[in-house]
Design a protein around this motif. Sequence first.
Motif, PDB file in Angstrom:
ATOM      1  N   HIS A 127     -18.804  -5.795 -11.289  1.00 34.16           N
ATOM      2  CA  HIS A 127     -19.987  -5.728 -11.503  1.00 34.16           C
ATOM      3  C   HIS A 127     -21.065  -6.814 -10.227  1.00 34.16           C
ATOM      4  N   ILE A 128     -20.171  -5.896  -9.527  1.00 32.77           N
ATOM      5  CA  ILE A 128     -20.756  -5.967  -8.040  1.00 32.77           C
ATOM      6  C   ILE A 128     -21.796  -5.171  -7.432  1.00 32.77           C
ATOM      7  N   ASN A 129     -19.952  -3.799  -6.939  1.00 31.87           N
ATOM      8  CA  ASN A 129     -20.550  -2.727  -6.061  1.00 31.87           C
ATOM      9  C   ASN A 129     -21.354  -1.950  -6.721  1.00 31.87           C
ATOM     10  N   ASP A 130     -22.349  -0.446  -6.381  1.00 35.58           N
ATOM     11  CA  ASP A 130     -22.132   0.288  -6.753  1.00 35.58           C
ATOM     12  C   ASP A 130     -21.235   1.400  -6.513  1.00 35.58           C
ATOM     13  N   THR A 131     -20.850   2.076  -7.659  1.00 35.67           N
ATOM     14  CA  THR A 131     -19.291   2.748  -8.066  1.00 35.67           C
ATOM     15  C   THR A 131     -20.017   3.994  -8.654  1.00 35.67           C
ATOM     16  N   PHE A 132     -19.307   5.143  -7.254  1.00 35.65           N
ATOM     17  CA  PHE A 132     -19.666   6.579  -8.193  1.00 35.65           C
ATOM     18  C   PHE A 132     -18.249   7.368  -7.807  1.00 35.65           C
ATOM     19  N   VAL A 133     -18.030   7.924  -8.396  1.00 33.83           N
ATOM     20  CA  VAL A 133     -16.952   9.150  -8.336  1.00 33.83           C
ATOM     21  C   VAL A 133     -17.252  10.312  -7.948  1.00 33.83           C
ATOM     22  N   THR A 164      -4.565 -14.445  -0.508  1.00 31.02           N
ATOM     23  CA  THR A 164      -4.761 -13.828  -1.382  1.00 31.02           C
ATOM     24  C   THR A 164      -6.149 -13.297  -1.689  1.00 31.02           C
ATOM     25  N   HIS A 165      -6.205 -12.546  -2.914  1.00 31.56           N
ATOM     26  CA  HIS A 165      -6.804 -11.171  -3.244  1.00 31.56           C
ATOM     27  C   HIS A 165      -8.500 -11.783  -4.011  1.00 31.56           C
ATOM     28  N   ASN A 166      -8.041 -13.315  -4.965  1.00 35.36           N
ATOM     29  CA  ASN A 166      -8.794 -14.180  -4.884  1.00 35.36           C
ATOM     30  C   ASN A 166     -10.264 -13.345  -6.078  1.00 35.36           C
ATOM     31  N   ASP A 167      -9.949 -12.342  -6.624  1.00 38.91           N
ATOM     32  CA  ASP A 167     -10.761 -11.585  -8.242  1.00 38.91           C
ATOM     33  C   ASP A 167      -9.370 -11.173  -8.761  1.00 38.91           C
ATOM     34  N   THR A 168      -8.571 -11.068  -9.354  1.00 39.07           N
ATOM     35  CA  THR A 168      -7.695 -10.651  -9.860  1.00 39.07           C
ATOM     36  C   THR A 168      -7.890 -10.390 -11.444  1.00 39.07           C
ATOM     37  N   LYS A 169      -9.379  -9.656 -11.355  1.00 41.24           N
ATOM     38  CA  LYS A 169      -9.205  -8.951 -13.221  1.00 41.24           C
ATOM     39  C   LYS A 169      -7.701  -8.097 -13.136  1.00 41.24           C
ATOM     40  N   LEU A 170      -8.186  -7.914 -14.907  1.00 38.49           N
ATOM     41  CA  LEU A 170      -7.149  -6.663 -14.696  1.00 38.49           C
ATOM     42  C   LEU A 170      -7.473  -5.521 -14.432  1.00 38.49           C
ATOM     43  N   ASN A 171      -8.833  -5.533 -14.454  1.00 37.08           N
ATOM     44  CA  ASN A 171      -9.380  -4.337 -13.692  1.00 37.08           C
ATOM     45  C   ASN A 171      -9.346  -4.233 -12.458  1.00 37.08           C
ATOM     46  N   ASN A 172      -8.695  -5.164 -12.155  1.00 36.52           N
ATOM     47  CA  ASN A 172      -9.153  -4.557 -10.104  1.00 36.52           C
ATOM     48  C   ASN A 172      -7.250  -3.921  -9.468  1.00 36.52           C
ATOM     49  N   VAL A 173      -6.482  -3.705 -10.560  1.00 34.42           N
ATOM     50  CA  VAL A 173      -5.068  -3.632 -10.433  1.00 34.42           C
ATOM     51  C   VAL A 173      -5.630  -1.829 -11.329  1.00 34.42           C
ATOM     52  N   ILE A 219      -7.098  -2.240  -6.119  1.00 35.15           N
ATOM     53  CA  ILE A 219      -8.059  -2.758  -5.558  1.00 35.15           C
ATOM     54  C   ILE A 219      -9.379  -3.618  -5.529  1.00 35.15           C
ATOM     55  N   ASP A 220     -10.327  -3.395  -4.976  1.00 36.38           N
ATOM     56  CA  ASP A 220     -11.319  -4.775  -5.196  1.00 36.38           C
ATOM     57  C   ASP A 220     -10.816  -5.495  -3.848  1.00 36.38           C
ATOM     58  N   LEU A 221     -10.826  -4.796  -2.759  1.00 31.04           N
ATOM     59  CA  LEU A 221     -10.251  -6.019  -1.832  1.00 31.04           C
ATOM     60  C   LEU A 221     -11.354  -6.122  -1.035  1.00 31.04           C
ATOM     61  N   ASP A 222     -12.091  -6.484  -1.790  1.00 31.24           N
ATOM     62  CA  ASP A 222     -13.422  -7.705  -0.917  1.00 31.24           C
ATOM     63  C   ASP A 222     -13.762  -8.811  -0.699  1.00 31.24           C
ATOM     64  N   THR A 223     -12.597  -9.242  -1.142  1.00 34.46           N
ATOM     65  CA  THR A 223     -12.005 -11.172  -0.850  1.00 34.46           C
ATOM     66  C   THR A 223     -11.590 -11.060  -0.594  1.00 34.46           C
ATOM     67  N   VAL A 224     -10.509 -10.416  -0.199  1.00 33.26           N
ATOM     68  CA  VAL A 224      -9.180 -11.280   0.162  1.00 33.26           C
ATOM     69  C   VAL A 224      -9.230 -11.957   1.523  1.00 33.26           C
ATOM     70  N   MET A 225      -9.214 -12.857   1.057  1.00 38.12           N
ATOM     71  CA  MET A 225      -9.361 -14.001   2.724  1.00 38.12           C
ATOM     72  C   MET A 225      -8.014 -15.171   2.637  1.00 38.12           C
ATOM     73  N   PRO A 226      -8.396 -15.867   3.028  1.00 36.58           N
ATOM     74  CA  PRO A 226      -7.433 -17.129   3.458  1.00 36.58           C
ATOM     75  C   PRO A 226      -7.739 -17.951   1.602  1.00 36.58           C
ATOM     76  N   TYR A 280     -27.300 -11.780  -9.089  1.00 35.83           N
ATOM     77  CA  TYR A 280     -25.816 -11.856  -8.345  1.00 35.83           C
ATOM     78  C   TYR A 280     -24.912 -10.251  -8.661  1.00 35.83           C
ATOM     79  N   PHE A 281     -24.618 -11.009 -10.748  1.00 36.55           N
ATOM     80  CA  PHE A 281     -23.894 -10.106 -11.219  1.00 36.55           C
ATOM     81  C   PHE A 281     -24.653  -8.607 -12.252  1.00 36.55           C
ATOM     82  N   HIS A 282     -24.262  -7.782 -11.805  1.00 37.51           N
ATOM     83  CA  HIS A 282     -25.301  -6.271 -12.350  1.00 37.51           C
ATOM     84  C   HIS A 282     -25.297  -6.889 -14.106  1.00 37.51           C
ATOM     85  N   ILE A 283     -26.261  -6.676 -14.889  1.00 38.80           N
ATOM     86  CA  ILE A 283     -26.065  -7.264 -16.195  1.00 38.80           C
ATOM     87  C   ILE A 283     -26.825  -5.592 -17.066  1.00 38.80           C
TER      88      ILE A 283
END
Length: 369
Positions: A31-37, A219-228, A241-248, A331-334
């Motif tokens: 929902h957040i970044n613009d991702t390309f393969v 902690t990871h802070n965004d532990t959705k199923l689609n982030n593993v 994956i999606d380590l953008d929010t690894v923080m205390p 904020y969240f892509h729609i």
Amino acid sequence: MAAAEQYLSEVLGAFDFGAPVVGAIRFGAGHINDTFVVHTQPDDCCCHRFILQRMSPAAFKRPDQLMENIIGVTDYLGQEIEKHGGDRSREALEVLRPKNGQPYYTDQGDGAWRVYPFVENTICYQTAESPALFAASGRAFGRFQRLLRDYPAKTLYETIPNFHNTEDRLAKLKAAVAADALDRAKDCQAEIQFMLDREADCSVALQALRDGVLPLRVTHNDTKLNNVLMDETTGEGVCIIDLDTVMPGLSINDFGDSIRFGANHSAEDETDLRKVNLDLELFAAYTAAFLEGTEGALTPAEVDFLPWGAKLMTLECGMRFLTDYLEGDVYFHISRPGQNLDRCRTQCKLVSDMEANWQKLQDIVASCR
Ligand code: ADP
Ligand code: GN1
Ligand code: MG
């Protein structure tokens, strides 16, 4: 900011992918970044793929700090994985630096881009198709937390200040309701009231932290199923994956965000709320596996508070979707109008289910100790 596609050719030229690039297409369901393969010309063996991402400027104000966190964490994870006999090239993300040697590339429009090698032979699931799959993701997130147990938390930047500060999230929702910039509050009175009725809940975990009952961890802070990413052969978790929010943060939030997203059989934006139900079997499978993955790293109080993690992450995410709906979906892509309000409604439904099953959630956690 202009569409990411506008800068693609400039950005592709800024990285050395080891072979000529044959194309780059949008990828994934984040929902957040613009991702390309990115696909490269096949060599004797195969075509190599990469993940190219423009980091969301709405979410991340300091890409320099964000990338310093990610490089620190991925280097550390890689070493830990090697120490335990694992394959760091599959089990930890690795940042591919641009030709200029920086951790990321800044395009002419000020967009910040990074590249990771694509972790092949894995599947990224959007829903938990079986308790075994969901359990495997729980083991992976539990293990992630254990691997980072001794990571120097003080070196991490707070990439999004107050990210899981539920009190602050409620304050932001109230501000958005008061401003009602797009005259949308009239469409979501019931959802606004749902959140206001739970004001006291918003302080439960934060108060436990302030009282020293819950410890601050990395902690990871965004532990959705689609982030593993799951191994397509064994079904086990391979790479977080999606380590953008690894923080205390709080361990219960990492547990809770997984439950919020995965312990049900519906999409996050399902419009038929009859289909949105907390699945206690999935809850139990995840709980047991997450605790197994942490290998005893959690304190008894953290284990006691796990149901609160689930409820608070769901409530908070509902507030965030509602706030974004009121503020104009910035904020969240729609992909359709009203999607953030639909997402908020599924979260309210799940919170209600958790409340109705509160004792059962506690019993399940107790039985998994
Ligand atoms: P967002 O913050 O927008 O969710 P993610 O970093 O989670 O961005 O990436 C979006 C999607 O891209 C993931 O859900 C996954 O499908 C895919 N992805 C990201 N990194 C990799 C990788 N290194 N290898 C394979 N797929 C990846
Ligand atoms: C975002 O990046 P993604 O799609 O994995 C969001 C999470 C929300 C989630 C809701 C940095 O996750 O906090 O819980 O959407 N990430 C950020 O699906 O805000
Ligand atoms: Mg993601």
